[in-house]
Write a protein that holds these residues in place. Structure first.
Motif, PDB file in Angstrom:
ATOM      1  N   TYR A  35       0.276  -0.971  -0.049  1.00  0.00           N
ATOM      2  CA  TYR A  35      -0.015   0.278  -0.020  1.00  0.00           C
ATOM      3  C   TYR A  35       0.507   1.325   0.347  1.00  0.00           C
ATOM      4  O   TYR A  35       0.505   2.671   0.118  1.00  0.00           O
ATOM      5  CB  TYR A  35      -0.685   0.018   1.533  1.00  0.00           C
ATOM      6  N   GLY A  36       1.769   1.166  -0.742  1.00  0.00           N
ATOM      7  CA  GLY A  36       3.356   2.457  -0.658  1.00  0.00           C
ATOM      8  C   GLY A  36       4.098   2.119   0.324  1.00  0.00           C
ATOM      9  O   GLY A  36       4.860   3.150   0.317  1.00  0.00           O
ATOM     10  N   PHE A  37       3.447   1.534   1.993  1.00  0.00           N
ATOM     11  CA  PHE A  37       4.542   1.458   2.245  1.00  0.00           C
ATOM     12  C   PHE A  37       5.989   0.826   2.463  1.00  0.00           C
ATOM     13  O   PHE A  37       6.526   1.196   3.540  1.00  0.00           O
ATOM     14  CB  PHE A  37       3.822   2.237   3.626  1.00  0.00           C
ATOM     15  N   GLY A  38       5.351  -0.434   2.431  1.00  0.00           N
ATOM     16  CA  GLY A  38       6.572  -2.027   2.449  1.00  0.00           C
ATOM     17  C   GLY A  38       5.721  -2.830   2.926  1.00  0.00           C
ATOM     18  O   GLY A  38       5.447  -2.366   4.521  1.00  0.00           O
ATOM     19  N   HIS A  39       6.052  -4.430   2.427  1.00  0.00           N
ATOM     20  CA  HIS A  39       6.022  -5.216   3.112  1.00  0.00           C
ATOM     21  C   HIS A  39       6.619  -4.855   4.785  1.00  0.00           C
ATOM     22  O   HIS A  39       5.879  -4.956   5.981  1.00  0.00           O
ATOM     23  CB  HIS A  39       6.483  -6.540   2.582  1.00  0.00           C
ATOM     24  N   GLU A  40       8.396  -4.562   5.428  1.00  0.00           N
ATOM     25  CA  GLU A  40       8.237  -4.353   6.032  1.00  0.00           C
ATOM     26  C   GLU A  40       7.917  -3.551   7.087  1.00  0.00           C
ATOM     27  O   GLU A  40       7.674  -3.911   8.465  1.00  0.00           O
ATOM     28  CB  GLU A  40      10.183  -4.097   6.263  1.00  0.00           C
ATOM     29  N   ARG A  41       7.750  -2.028   6.810  1.00  0.00           N
ATOM     30  CA  ARG A  41       6.843  -1.497   7.408  1.00  0.00           C
ATOM     31  C   ARG A  41       5.256  -1.949   7.885  1.00  0.00           C
ATOM     32  O   ARG A  41       5.112  -1.467   8.669  1.00  0.00           O
ATOM     33  CB  ARG A  41       7.072  -0.092   6.715  1.00  0.00           C
ATOM     34  N   LEU A  42       4.424  -2.436   7.153  1.00  0.00           N
ATOM     35  CA  LEU A  42       3.622  -2.390   7.445  1.00  0.00           C
ATOM     36  C   LEU A  42       3.105  -4.037   8.378  1.00  0.00           C
ATOM     37  O   LEU A  42       2.140  -4.329   9.458  1.00  0.00           O
ATOM     38  CB  LEU A  42       2.253  -2.474   5.897  1.00  0.00           C
ATOM     39  N   VAL A  56      -1.810 -11.866   2.817  1.00  0.00           N
ATOM     40  CA  VAL A  56      -0.544 -10.789   2.283  1.00  0.00           C
ATOM     41  C   VAL A  56      -1.275 -11.678   0.749  1.00  0.00           C
ATOM     42  O   VAL A  56      -2.473 -12.898   0.773  1.00  0.00           O
ATOM     43  CB  VAL A  56       0.591 -11.527   2.223  1.00  0.00           C
ATOM     44  N   GLY A  57      -0.771 -10.740   0.167  1.00  0.00           N
ATOM     45  CA  GLY A  57      -1.547 -11.642  -1.882  1.00  0.00           C
ATOM     46  C   GLY A  57      -1.245 -12.972  -2.001  1.00  0.00           C
ATOM     47  O   GLY A  57      -1.634 -13.382  -2.667  1.00  0.00           O
ATOM     48  N   THR A  58       0.023 -13.099  -2.151  1.00  0.00           N
ATOM     49  CA  THR A  58       0.767 -14.538  -2.643  1.00  0.00           C
ATOM     50  C   THR A  58       2.225 -15.258  -2.044  1.00  0.00           C
ATOM     51  O   THR A  58       2.789 -14.774  -1.511  1.00  0.00           O
ATOM     52  CB  THR A  58       1.848 -14.091  -3.775  1.00  0.00           C
ATOM     53  N   THR A  59       2.108 -16.488  -2.576  1.00  0.00           N
ATOM     54  CA  THR A  59       3.177 -16.957  -0.959  1.00  0.00           C
ATOM     55  C   THR A  59       4.467 -16.127  -1.901  1.00  0.00           C
ATOM     56  O   THR A  59       5.161 -16.389  -1.041  1.00  0.00           O
ATOM     57  CB  THR A  59       3.295 -18.569  -2.671  1.00  0.00           C
ATOM     58  N   TYR A  60       5.236 -15.572  -2.692  1.00  0.00           N
ATOM     59  CA  TYR A  60       6.290 -14.909  -3.096  1.00  0.00           C
ATOM     60  C   TYR A  60       6.248 -14.247  -1.677  1.00  0.00           C
ATOM     61  O   TYR A  60       7.071 -13.822  -1.383  1.00  0.00           O
ATOM     62  CB  TYR A  60       6.074 -14.318  -4.390  1.00  0.00           C
ATOM     63  N   GLU A  61       4.938 -13.335  -1.754  1.00  0.00           N
ATOM     64  CA  GLU A  61       5.673 -12.127  -0.577  1.00  0.00           C
ATOM     65  C   GLU A  61       5.224 -12.648   0.751  1.00  0.00           C
ATOM     66  O   GLU A  61       5.877 -12.137   1.605  1.00  0.00           O
ATOM     67  CB  GLU A  61       3.376 -11.325  -1.110  1.00  0.00           C
ATOM     68  N   ALA A  62       4.605 -13.911   0.799  1.00  0.00           N
ATOM     69  CA  ALA A  62       4.977 -14.433   2.239  1.00  0.00           C
ATOM     70  C   ALA A  62       5.995 -14.852   2.474  1.00  0.00           C
ATOM     71  O   ALA A  62       6.487 -15.031   3.221  1.00  0.00           O
ATOM     72  CB  ALA A  62       3.863 -15.434   2.158  1.00  0.00           C
ATOM     73  N   ALA A  63       6.775 -15.662   1.271  1.00  0.00           N
ATOM     74  CA  ALA A  63       7.867 -15.706   1.924  1.00  0.00           C
ATOM     75  C   ALA A  63       8.875 -14.813   1.667  1.00  0.00           C
ATOM     76  O   ALA A  63       9.872 -15.195   3.060  1.00  0.00           O
ATOM     77  CB  ALA A  63       8.416 -16.725   0.420  1.00  0.00           C
ATOM     78  N   ARG A  64       8.512 -13.784   1.536  1.00  0.00           N
ATOM     79  CA  ARG A  64       9.105 -12.377   2.181  1.00  0.00           C
ATOM     80  C   ARG A  64       8.973 -11.668   2.996  1.00  0.00           C
ATOM     81  O   ARG A  64      10.504 -11.362   3.881  1.00  0.00           O
ATOM     82  CB  ARG A  64       9.096 -11.287   0.994  1.00  0.00           C
ATOM     83  N   PRO A  87       8.562 -22.902  -0.474  1.00  0.00           N
ATOM     84  CA  PRO A  87       8.700 -23.211   0.457  1.00  0.00           C
ATOM     85  C   PRO A  87       8.585 -22.103   2.090  1.00  0.00           C
ATOM     86  O   PRO A  87       8.610 -21.045   2.073  1.00  0.00           O
ATOM     87  CB  PRO A  87      10.206 -22.644   1.451  1.00  0.00           C
ATOM     88  N   LEU A  88       7.615 -22.009   3.127  1.00  0.00           N
ATOM     89  CA  LEU A  88       6.824 -21.906   3.536  1.00  0.00           C
ATOM     90  C   LEU A  88       6.515 -22.678   5.117  1.00  0.00           C
ATOM     91  O   LEU A  88       6.682 -23.257   4.848  1.00  0.00           O
ATOM     92  CB  LEU A  88       5.223 -20.998   3.027  1.00  0.00           C
ATOM     93  N   PRO A  89       6.485 -21.260   6.333  1.00  0.00           N
ATOM     94  CA  PRO A  89       6.182 -22.199   7.411  1.00  0.00           C
ATOM     95  C   PRO A  89       5.083 -22.199   7.712  1.00  0.00           C
ATOM     96  O   PRO A  89       4.311 -22.228   6.888  1.00  0.00           O
ATOM     97  CB  PRO A  89       6.978 -21.120   8.252  1.00  0.00           C
TER      98      PRO A  89
END
Length: 359
Positions: A35-42, A56-64, A87-89
């Motif tokens: 949403y413009g703030f970045g994943h780490e910030r949110l 989160v939107g995708t598995t790739y976002e979940a992994a990050r 790979p996800l927890p």
């Protein structure tokens, strides 16, 4: 010199808390560019709010994002058979929108999406009976329904959810948790009254992070100001200036999302007329920029470059100085800033500045 996102942090967080207070059991959403703030910030903000789950939107976002948020991660994009494994927890929960998808996730934690009037994806009513055996092999976290934003036909959101709850109950499927989207706090409370044994959890992103428009502001720094005379050529495409004025080079180009705009749904004659007018101006290379100076959005002198934009100011407008910042009306979900500055309430002195956002 940068495109900067300024955040009135106290005000922004006060709004977040007001949303949390209105929606018990809220699941904050962090997808796309955060949403413009970045994943780490949110992820940090969700942790501060003591959220037990982040969508989160995708598995790739979940992994990050898994290294920044310690609670459950709900992946909103439905699982598809044959998709690339990521790979996800175990704290990751997959959305599923088909019986086949449920059967393909043996042992996994899943949320089953039902088909709403969005008609995007979801299990159809006719397939509910097939879920009985399929859910025995997964860890069912609940069902979900994603509702439309507008209802041109006058239909009722609560009634749509109610109808699906009745179908699920008639199919003797567990109704301990229902994840919902695009319901008001009042609508959610109404459903909770009607189904007291079910926990309704609202998945909210836009309202959560962007609901208070005055808590954030984009500004681009002025890098250069050049006087130009009528007939002089300028820019990559060497267009001729139609009149005397100034060229203003400002931080913010296509790599930041400047000049990129998602299509809008237009309702009513006036918005449509404005859309036609903008399209007509674009055919003669007249495009309005998101940058504001002297109370008006200013025209692009030519299409934005990768990291800067060149604006045209007429001769009767005093130009900004190098180092000034121009407010920019940009869409958060399509913008990448160079830095974020947290400020005290009422736009006081900066209290924190960070570099490029984390995706």
């Amino acid at each position: 010199m940068a495109l900067t996102l300024y955040v009135d942090t106290a005000r922004w967080r006060a709004h977040q808390q007001s949303v949390v207070d209105q929606f018990p059991g809220i699941v904050p959403v962090c997808k796309g560019n955060g949403y413009g703030f970045g994943h780490e910030r949110l992820a940090d903000e969700a942790t501060r709010l003591r959220a037990d789950m982040l969508a989160v939107g995708t598995t790739y976002e979940a992994a990050r994002i898994k290294d920044y948020f310690g609670g459950d991660l709900l992946v909103l994009t439905p699982y598809r058979l044959g998709e690339e494994p990521v790979p996800l927890p175990d704290r990751a929960i997959r959305s599923v929108s088909s019986v086949e998808g449920v059967r393909g996730l043996v042992g996994a934690r899943v949320v089953i999406e039902v088909m709403s009037s969005m008609r995007r994806h979801g299990v159809a009513e006719d397939d509910l009976v097939k879920l009985h055996t399929a859910i025995d092999d997964v860890r069912l976290e609940g069902f979900a329904i994603h509702l439309p934003l507008d209802r041109a036909d006058g239909s009722d959101a609560v009634e749509e959810v109610f109808s699906w709850m009745e179908r699920l109950r008639a199919a003797r499927l567990p109704l301990h948790t229902m994840f919902v989207s695009h319901l008001s706090a009042t609508e959610l409370a109404t459903l909770q009254q009607q189904f007291p044994q079910t926990r309704f959890r609202a998945r909210i992103g836009t309202l959560m992070w962007l609901g208070d428009h005055d808590a954030t502001e984009y500004r681009g720094a002025v890098l250069d100001v050049t006087r130009i005379a009528k007939g002089e050529r300028y820019g990559y495409r060497q267009e001729k200036s139609a009149a005397d004025g100034h060229l203003v080079v400002v931080a913010g180009g296509t790599s930041h999302g400047v000049g990129l705009e998602a299509p809008k749904a237009l309702h009513g004659l006036m918005p449509r007329a404005k859309g036609v007018a903008r399209a007509g101006l674009a055919t003669v290379n007249r495009n309005l920029s998101p940058f504001v100076w002297a109370g008006k959005q200013r025209w692009f002198a030519e299409p934005p470059h990768m990291q800067v934009s060149i604006l045209y100011l007429p001769s009767d407008v005093a130009p900004p100085a190098v180092g000034d910042e121009l407010v920019a009306h940009l869409r958060h979900t399509t913008t990448q800033f160079d830095r974020v500055v947290d400020r005290q309430s009422a736009w006081g002195l900066p209290v924190r500045a960070t570099g490029p956002q984390s995706a």
